[in-house]
Every structure is written in structure tokens, then in C-alpha cells.
Design an enzyme around this catalytic site. Structure first.
Site, PDB file in Angstrom:
ATOM      1  N   ASP A   1      33.826 -11.473  56.657  1.00 31.17           N
ATOM      2  CA  ASP A   1      33.084 -10.365  56.064  1.00 31.17           C
ATOM      3  C   ASP A   1      32.264 -10.844  54.861  1.00 31.17           C
ATOM      4  O   ASP A   1      31.424 -10.094  54.345  1.00 31.17           O
ATOM      5  CB  ASP A   1      34.073  -9.284  55.605  1.00 31.17           C
ATOM      6  CG  ASP A   1      33.782  -7.931  56.212  1.00 31.17           C
ATOM      7  OD1 ASP A   1      32.753  -7.799  56.898  1.00 31.17           O
ATOM      8  OD2 ASP A   1      34.584  -7.014  55.988  1.00 31.17           O
TER       9      ASP A   1
ATOM     10  N   GLN B   1      38.892  -3.455  56.438  1.00 35.78           N
ATOM     11  CA  GLN B   1      37.899  -2.378  56.414  1.00 35.78           C
ATOM     12  C   GLN B   1      37.907  -1.679  55.046  1.00 35.78           C
ATOM     13  O   GLN B   1      38.968  -1.358  54.507  1.00 35.78           O
ATOM     14  CB  GLN B   1      38.200  -1.378  57.545  1.00 35.78           C
ATOM     15  CG  GLN B   1      37.163  -0.276  57.704  1.00 35.78           C
ATOM     16  CD  GLN B   1      35.791  -0.767  58.158  1.00 35.78           C
ATOM     17  OE1 GLN B   1      35.657  -1.822  58.774  1.00 35.78           O
ATOM     18  NE2 GLN B   1      34.753  -0.019  57.821  1.00 35.78           N
TER      19      GLN B   1
ATOM     20  N   LYS C   1      34.094  -2.187  66.338  1.00 32.81           N
ATOM     21  CA  LYS C   1      34.211  -3.636  66.125  1.00 32.81           C
ATOM     22  C   LYS C   1      35.172  -4.245  67.149  1.00 32.81           C
ATOM     23  O   LYS C   1      34.897  -5.289  67.729  1.00 32.81           O
ATOM     24  CB  LYS C   1      34.697  -3.927  64.698  1.00 32.81           C
ATOM     25  CG  LYS C   1      33.617  -3.659  63.636  1.00 32.81           C
ATOM     26  CD  LYS C   1      34.153  -3.673  62.209  1.00 32.81           C
ATOM     27  CE  LYS C   1      33.053  -3.263  61.238  1.00 32.81           C
ATOM     28  NZ  LYS C   1      33.481  -3.186  59.833  1.00 32.81           N
TER      29      LYS C   1
HETATM   30  N1  GUN Z   1      32.869  -0.560  55.385  1.00 31.57           N
HETATM   31  C1  GUN Z   1      31.580  -0.253  55.666  1.00 31.57           C
HETATM   32  N2  GUN Z   1      30.925  -1.356  56.085  1.00 31.57           N
HETATM   33  C2  GUN Z   1      31.813  -2.375  56.067  1.00 31.57           C
HETATM   34  C3  GUN Z   1      31.738  -3.755  56.388  1.00 31.57           C
HETATM   35  O1  GUN Z   1      30.694  -4.293  56.783  1.00 31.57           O
HETATM   36  N3  GUN Z   1      32.893  -4.458  56.252  1.00 31.57           N
HETATM   37  C4  GUN Z   1      34.038  -3.885  55.808  1.00 31.57           C
HETATM   38  N4  GUN Z   1      35.101  -4.666  55.691  1.00 31.57           N
HETATM   39  N5  GUN Z   1      34.138  -2.619  55.491  1.00 31.57           N
HETATM   40  C5  GUN Z   1      33.033  -1.869  55.629  1.00 31.57           C
END
Ligand code: GUN
Length: 293
Positions: free
Chosen positions: A121, A98, A54
Site C-alpha cells: 500500500d 484497510q 480487492k
Molecule cells: N481506504 C481507502 N483507500 C484505501 C487504500 O488505497 N488503501 C487502504 N489501505 N485503505 C484505503
């Protein structure tokens, strides 16, 4: 019949180029870059890899990113403080925490603390609530299910009036994917560990979103001819023929399914690149919204 292979990398790279252009235009107009704050708690290798990807994607797109890495022993207060700092930082327009977080952290409290304006998110309960309710529009929707919807659209399929089956009911993928399909007027069935006959449900589906995390679980003879198959699964399996000794496969038996489906994503290189793209897109949107306030 052989399915159209949906190349997520190609779709993502086109979209990311457009986002980069818009981010540059944003900087020219406002004098600063769109900014994303990424909070990672702990040392889970998969989470570390996702977060690295990311952050790298932000750099490529001309989005400023700030890393907040906390140890696995971090307290709830420390995580909340990190969220608050990013909420208060005028250079940060999007915040991503995350998931999953270590057990001592209450996920709901942390996600609720993210400023609604910065919830790129889409996991804030208000955004999920708006996604679930008729006539409401969330400001942001979660990245992975949004990426799934983009890929369905990419093959020219309108979910309206179609039977859609979502495998898995996680907060991150399955549940919001089902809500997005309902908003798009599909008839939606969510299958999970207590569903008695998942094969029978999949056989009725014009659209399948598979997100259960079980390698090659969906068999070719479950697929309705012509169906669109979006495979979110990323499962590591042993493969002596590969020099690394392993390979990544999805939740769907790709080789068999592609002979029956109308369109199908690859793993890796299907949904994954779109997840990152949707995060960048939401961050740009957050920056544009905040700049206009
Ligand atoms: N863990 C796995 N996929 C995601 C996501 O799209 N966002 C976040 N914050 N954590 C994740």
C-alpha cells in the site's frame, strides 16, 4: 472542444491481464502464487465493499489472498498481532490494512509494523518519506495516486513543467498524489478547506487531481481549456430518475468540465479500477522481490 474520456476500466483490464500472465509465470517458476493479506477492522460498509473488490480482483489475477477480518472492538494488540502473523507468513508477500480503522487503533503504529518488503500500500512511513524526498525512490507507492499517474500518462501528458493542482491533502490520496507529481517535475499546488480561492488555483492548472469527496464541486468554468482532469471523488447522491434512487458522481461537474478539458476521467470507472490494479501490480512486484532475495 470535447475532452477525451479516460476509460479506467479499459486501461485496468489490459493491465490486469498482463499481471495475471506474470502471476502465472511466477507460479510456474517458484511453485507458489503471489500472496496478499488484507486486514479489515470493523464493519464500515464502504471499506467492506473496497476489500471485497480487492479480494475478487486477486482471484481474477491469480493472486492468493488471505482475509483477516477483525471486529470493530479489536484492540491495538490484536491488530498488531494480525500484521505480525502476515509479516511472518512466507506465503504472503503483500499486506494491506484497510483504512480508516476504528478510533482505538493507532494508525501510525499499525502501518509502521508492516514489513517494508510487504508494504504494497506504500503507507509505511519509510516509503512515504522516500516519496517525499529528492533522490529517493520508494519501494512501493500508494495505489490510488499511482493509478492517477498511470491515467495521466495514458493520455500522453508528461507532468514535467506543468502546473498541477491537487484538491485534498489526505494521507491516502491528496498528499501522496502531490508528492508523485513533484517527483514527475510538475509545479504543484495543494488546495484544501483553508485555501481562500480554489477556483482561481484550478484555473491555472494543466493537470487537476480532485480528491475532496464533494459531489460536483469543481465547476466547468474553473477548468483551463485542454487540462487533464483526474477525478478521484466517489460521491453517492440522490437520483430519482435512477431505479436505485441514487447515483455515483465525482468531485468534478463532469458534464460541464468535459466541454472544456482536454481529457477527463469518468466516475465510476475512472480511477477506481486503477487503484485495484496498482495493488495487484505491487503485490506481484513484492512477490518477485522476495523470491529473488
Ligand atoms: N481506504 C481507502 N483507500 C484505501 C487504500 O488505497 N488503501 C487502504 N489501505 N485503505 C484505503
Amino acid at each position: 472542444m470535447t475532452a477525451t474520456i479516460i476509460d479506467g476500466r479499459q486501461v485496468a483490464s489490459k493491465m490486469q491481464a498482463e499481471i495475471a500472465e506474470q502471476a502465472a509465470a511466477f507460479e510456474q517458476k517458484n511453485g507458489y502464487l503471489p500472496g496478499l493479506g488484507v486486514i479489515l477492522v470493523g464493519e464500515d460498509p464502504a471499506s467492506q465493499m473496497y476489500v471485497r473488490m480487492k479480494r475478487r480482483a486477486c482471484k481474477r489475477a491469480g493472486i492468493h489472498s488471505v482475509a483477516v477480518d477483525l471486529p470493530a472492538t479489536a484492540t491495538q494488540d490484536e491488530v498488531l498481532q494480525a500484521v505480525q502473523q502476515l509479516n511472518d507468513d512466507p506465503k504472503i508477500h503483500g499486506i494491506l490494512v484497510q483504512l480508516p480503522m476504528p478510533d482505538q487503533i493507532d494508525e501510525e503504529t499499525v502501518l509502521s509494523a508492516v514489513s517494508l518488503d510487504k508494504d504494497v500500500d506504500g503507507f509505511h512511513p519509510v516509503n512515504i518519506g522516500a516519496l517525499a524526498m529528492k533522490g529517493r525512490t520508494p519501494t512501493f507507492t500508494p495505489a490510488t495516486p499511482t493509478g492517477c499517474m498511470v491515467l495521466i500518462d495514458e493520455v500522453g501528458v508528461d507532468p514535467s513543467g506543468k502546473n498541477a493542482v491537487v484538491l485534498g491533502r489526505s494521507n491516502i490520496v491528496g498528499l501522496p498524489a502531490a508528492l508523485m507529481l513533484i517527483k514527475a517535475n510538475a509545479t504543484v499546488t495543494i488546495c484544501h478547506s483553508r485555501t481562500p480561492d480554489i477556483a482561481a488555483e484550478v484555473r491555472k492548472a494543466d493537470i487537476v487531481i480532485a480528491a475532496i469527496g464533494r459531489a460536483n464541486y469543481v465547476k466547468g468554468d474553473w477548468i483551463k481549456p485542454g487540462a487533464v482532469i483526474i477525478d478521484v471523488g466517489t460521491n453517492k447522491i440522490d437520483d430519482p430518475s435512477d431505479e436505485r434512487g441514487y447515483k455515483w458522481v465525482g468531485d468534478v461537474d463532469f458534464e460541464a468540465a468535459k466541454e472544456v478539458a482536454g481529457a477527463i476521467t469518468v466516475v465510476p470507472g475512472g480511477v477506481g479500477p486503477l487503484t485495484i490494479t496498482m495493488l495487484l501490480s505491487n503485490t506481484l512486484k513484492a512477490a518477485q522481490r522476495l523470491a529473488a532475495k
